[in-house]
Motif scaffolding. Structure first.
Motif, short mmCIF file in Angstrom:
data_model
loop_
_atom_site.label_atom_id
_atom_site.label_comp_id
_atom_site.label_asym_id
_atom_site.label_seq_id
_atom_site.Cartn_x
_atom_site.Cartn_y
_atom_site.Cartn_z
N THR A 134 0.85 -1.19 0.00
CA THR A 134 0.00 0.00 0.00
C THR A 134 0.89 1.24 0.00
O THR A 134 2.02 1.21 0.49
N HIS A 135 0.36 2.33 -0.54
CA HIS A 135 1.11 3.58 -0.60
C HIS A 135 0.27 4.69 0.01
O HIS A 135 -0.46 5.40 -0.67
N ASP A 136 0.40 4.82 1.33
CA ASP A 136 -0.26 5.88 2.08
C ASP A 136 0.84 6.80 2.61
O ASP A 136 1.58 6.43 3.52
N HIS A 137 0.96 7.98 2.04
CA HIS A 137 2.11 8.83 2.33
C HIS A 137 1.66 10.25 2.65
O HIS A 137 0.58 10.69 2.24
N PRO A 138 2.51 11.01 3.35
CA PRO A 138 2.23 12.43 3.56
C PRO A 138 2.27 13.18 2.23
O PRO A 138 2.84 12.70 1.23
N ALA A 139 1.70 14.37 2.22
CA ALA A 139 1.47 15.11 0.98
C ALA A 139 2.71 15.30 0.10
O ALA A 139 2.63 15.09 -1.11
N PRO A 140 3.88 15.69 0.65
CA PRO A 140 5.03 15.91 -0.25
C PRO A 140 5.42 14.67 -1.04
O PRO A 140 5.98 14.78 -2.13
N VAL A 141 5.12 13.48 -0.47
CA VAL A 141 5.42 12.24 -1.17
C VAL A 141 4.26 11.82 -2.07
O VAL A 141 4.45 11.51 -3.25
N SER A 142 3.05 11.81 -1.52
CA SER A 142 1.90 11.29 -2.26
C SER A 142 1.64 12.06 -3.54
O SER A 142 1.28 11.48 -4.57
N ARG A 143 1.82 13.38 -3.52
CA ARG A 143 1.53 14.15 -4.73
C ARG A 143 2.62 14.00 -5.79
O ARG A 143 2.46 14.46 -6.92
N ASN A 144 3.73 13.36 -5.44
CA ASN A 144 4.83 13.15 -6.38
C ASN A 144 5.08 11.67 -6.67
O ASN A 144 6.12 11.32 -7.24
#
Length: 402
Positions: A134-144
């Motif tokens: 799964t890929h649940d990440h904070p915004a700086p990571v998830s949006r990239n």
């Protein structure tokens, strides 16, 4: 189809140190030679010498643009600019059992029992993009994430797979022999990693970023390593670096610590535990550490970007018996086989070593802690004849910080 590129803040590199440091003498592989059979043969010869004698080397002309690398540094910086409370939301649920995908805060390891000084390592690990995680990440990571995935896949195909091919050629194996057990789409714990380090924190993210912030250090911190001597878990570690000195390797023969010089437009690469085990010690998994930078660089932020490659989870880390080279040279047993202990899979070795690092290494009874059932820390101490080095030399335990 081009990957959308969100706006990011800029990341500025820093000037090289002017201090005269004892630099390690490492070879550089030019992957532009890889396109021809003759070039691959030449590179294989150079590479196998490097990974047997030092375990570290440089790679240039690897087909990933500096702009793409700079973008990854900027993503890492954006992540570490988040408040600690936000990052703590992403600590893995199975952290105490060796889990590592997600955020791992600093201060997990006491590196100086006399002063109580703890490690300077924060980690944020991103697993494979192959559907197994799964890929649940904070915004700086998830949006990239699309950009990060493209970067990772480029490293796999343009760097890791060629290096695996070259090792196979050097071992007189079919060129795809090692690539077959390192396929990106098959489940393994291979990941990319950002690391940042400072006098307060030494941080990692898959891709790993290293940051050294601008705060003054205590005397204990100046004299202590931020990341103590260790080896890495998998097959190859790829390291993109600022020109800030910090990485040191321990020469396998002389045991002297040497600085690894950052070089423009190159990757710093090291071979790791899995390749050492798979080759019965023919390939070196070299001990390395991270020290505070020289005085003229302690005022700047320090970031590093890493990618870790590992075999498939179900691969048994037994010595390859198909290599004519290993057979001729007598590298037919690794420490598990030589000691009569069960040979772990890559998955078992990964989680056992991670868990041991976080529990057995920390406690007052750490000397008697087991890394795997039947294998204690002392059980991994072996004489080095099987590694082709001088008699009586002691092999430190396989050990890795994440």
């Amino acid at each position: 189809m081009p990957v959308p590129v969100p706006t990011l803040g800029s990341f500025e590199y820093v000037a090289e140190t002017k201090e005269h440091l004892p630099w390690a003498d490492l070879v550089t592989l030019d992957l532009s030679l890889y396109a021809t059979p003759k070039g691959r043969k030449e590179l294989a010869k150079t590479l196998i010498t490097a990974v047997r004698e030092k375990g570290f080397f440089y790679v240039r002309n690897f087909g990933v643009s500096q702009e793409a690398v700079n973008r990854q540094f900027a993503i890492g910086k954006a992540f570490y600019d988040l408040p600690l409370e936000e990052k703590l939301r992403y600590v893995p649920d199975n952290f105490d059992k060796g889990g590592f995908n997600g955020y791992m805060p600093a201060g997990r390891i006491i590196i100086d029992p006399n002063t109580g000084l703890k490690d300077k390592v924060e980690v944020y690990n991103i697993p494979k993009f192959n559907g197994d995680f799964t890929h649940d990440h904070p915004a700086p990571v998830s949006r990239n994430l699309p950009e990060i995935e493209q970067f990772v896949r480029d490293l796999q195909t343009k760097v890791v797979e060629p290096l695996l091919t070259l090792v196979a050629i050097a071992l007189e194996l079919p060129e795809d022999y090692l690539r077959k057990i390192h396929q990106y789409e098959v489940k393994s714990e291979a990941c990319n990693h950002h690391r940042s380090s400072s006098d307060r924190a030494h941080r990692y993210l898959y891709p790993r970023y290293m940051k050294c912030s601008k705060h003054p250090m205590s005397d204990n911190e100046r004299l202590s390593s931020w990341v103590p001597g260790h080896t890495d878990l998998g097959s190859f570690t790829l390291l993109f670096r600022q020109p800030v000195a910090g990485l040191q390797i321990q020469d396998p023969v002389t045991e002297e610590w040497k600085w690894v010089k950052p070089q423009n437009a190159t990757l710093t690469v090291n071979t790791c535990d899995a390749l050492q085990l798979l080759t019965g010690g023919y390939v070196q998994s070299t001990i390395h550490r991270v020290m505070p930078p020289p005085k003229d660089q302690q005022h700047v932020d320090r970031l590093g970007l890493l990618y870790f490659s590992r075999p498939h989870n179900d691969v048994k880390l037994a010595t390859i018996q198909d290599s004519p080279v290993l057979q001729r040279e007598g590298y037919v047993k690794n420490p598990f086989e030589a000691s009569g202990n069960p040979v772990p899979t890559m998955e078992e070795w990964t989680f056992a070593k991670q868990k041991w690092q976080r529990t057995g290494y920390l406690g007052p009874q750490r000397a008697s802690k087991e890394v795997l059932p039947g294998v204690s820390r002392e059980g991994l101490y072996l004489n080095r004849p099987w590694m082709g080095l001088r008699l009586g030399h002691r092999l430190p335990p396989f050990f890795c910080f994440y």
